[in-house]
Design an enzyme around this catalytic site. Structure first.
Site, PDB file in Angstrom:
ATOM      1  N   ASP A 104       7.682 -37.964 -31.470  1.00  0.00           N
ATOM      2  CA  ASP A 104       8.075 -39.160 -32.228  1.00  0.00           C
ATOM      3  C   ASP A 104       7.755 -38.982 -33.710  1.00  0.00           C
ATOM      4  O   ASP A 104       6.877 -38.198 -34.082  1.00  0.00           O
ATOM      5  CB  ASP A 104       7.320 -40.393 -31.704  1.00  0.00           C
TER       6      ASP A 104
HETATM    7  N1  URA Z   1       4.860 -39.206 -25.790  1.00  0.00           N
HETATM    8  C1  URA Z   1       5.149 -40.156 -26.702  1.00  0.00           C
HETATM    9  O1  URA Z   1       5.074 -41.335 -26.440  1.00  0.00           O
HETATM   10  N2  URA Z   1       5.497 -39.736 -27.950  1.00  0.00           N
HETATM   11  C2  URA Z   1       5.561 -38.447 -28.317  1.00  0.00           C
HETATM   12  O2  URA Z   1       5.871 -38.143 -29.456  1.00  0.00           O
HETATM   13  C3  URA Z   1       5.258 -37.479 -27.341  1.00  0.00           C
HETATM   14  C4  URA Z   1       4.912 -37.887 -26.083  1.00  0.00           C
END
Ligand code: URA
Length: 256
Positions: A104
């Protein structure tokens, strides 16, 4: 094996759509023969010519990046946000690199980068057993009983998650937050955030500290390094492992 139009596009000659036009126009030869069939399959040893000029096959490249927060894990962004390609050193920008899966925008940590589509599919395909390890700062004082729900496997109204391994790293009573280490064998969208949200502990900060055998150690934030041939081979082996996690000896966590 890959489709002819994909091979042409990957060699950097043109886009996949334009490659299809070249094939249709009879301007492409495979092993000396004109091929006009769309989707014709070529292997690594087949020679491909466009207008009688032989294509070079792109050398496969593998890197890992310690992605900072505030960087998007894609090659371009229509909202003008900084991408992982933007932060690569200039000498790497000439290659057609892209991320292996995603982190993310507000997650930091290890992400692999390559130009090898088969490798990417192996790493993030549904059968990949590659372990991903995260450090998660959550709101609230967590306990092992709650984490047992994640360890059993969790079904929410959004998704179903396989069993994870969890370990409390520390409890911060003053700021009412906890630091948890979690290991997953899958990589669904926003998985860690949704798993912790589902048990009532929203994620404040998330860092991926390991992808298979590749750890964040000695890789400063924003830095990139190439993977060794051995590391890439190991990753291929790890991807075929079963999605069963075994617990290492439990350590005691800190309370402050
Ligand atoms: N899980 C999440 O919620 N976000 C990420 O970036 C990676 C794994």
């Amino acid at each position: 094996m890959e489709r002819l139009q994909k091979r042409i596009a990957h060699s950097g000659v043109t886009s996949r759509r334009k490659a299809e036009e070249l094939i249709k126009a009879g301007r492409v030869k495979v092993n000396g023969q004109v091929i006009t069939e769309m989707g014709y399959l070529v292997g690594p040893k087949d020679t491909v010519e466009v207008d009688s000029v032989q294509l070079e096959t792109e050398e496969k490249r593998y890197y890992c990046l310690n992605k900072p927060r505030g960087v998007i894990s894609s090659v371009s962004d229509d909202r003008g946000r900084k991408t992982i390609i933007d932060i690569l050193p200039p000498e790497l920008k000439q290659y057609r690199l892209y991320p292996v899966g995603r982190l993310d925008y507000d997650t930091k940590g290890i992400i692999l980068i390559t130009n090898d589509g088969d490798f990417t599919n192996l790493m993030i395909g549904p059968n990949s057993g590659i372990q991903k390890e995260y450090l998660v700062r959550v709101k609230g004082i967590i306990n092992d009983m709650v984490l047992a729900k994640l360890e059993k496997g969790l079904k929410t109204n959004i998704a179903e998650y396989l069993p994870a391994l969890c370990e409390i790293e520390s409890i911060d009573k003053r700021n009412q937050s906890s630091l948890v280490r979690i290991i997953l064998t899958e990589g669904q969208n926003h998985q860690v955030k949704e798993m912790f949200e589902a048990i009532g502990y929203p994620v404040k900060r998330l860092t991926r500290v390991r992808f298979g055998n590749i750890t964040i150690e000695n890789l400063p934030e924003g830095a990139v390094r190439s993977l060794s041939i051995h590391e890439v081979k190991q990753l291929r082996v790890l991807a075929t492992e079963e999605k069963i996690l075994k617990r290492e000896p439990i350590h005691k966590y800190r309370i402050y």
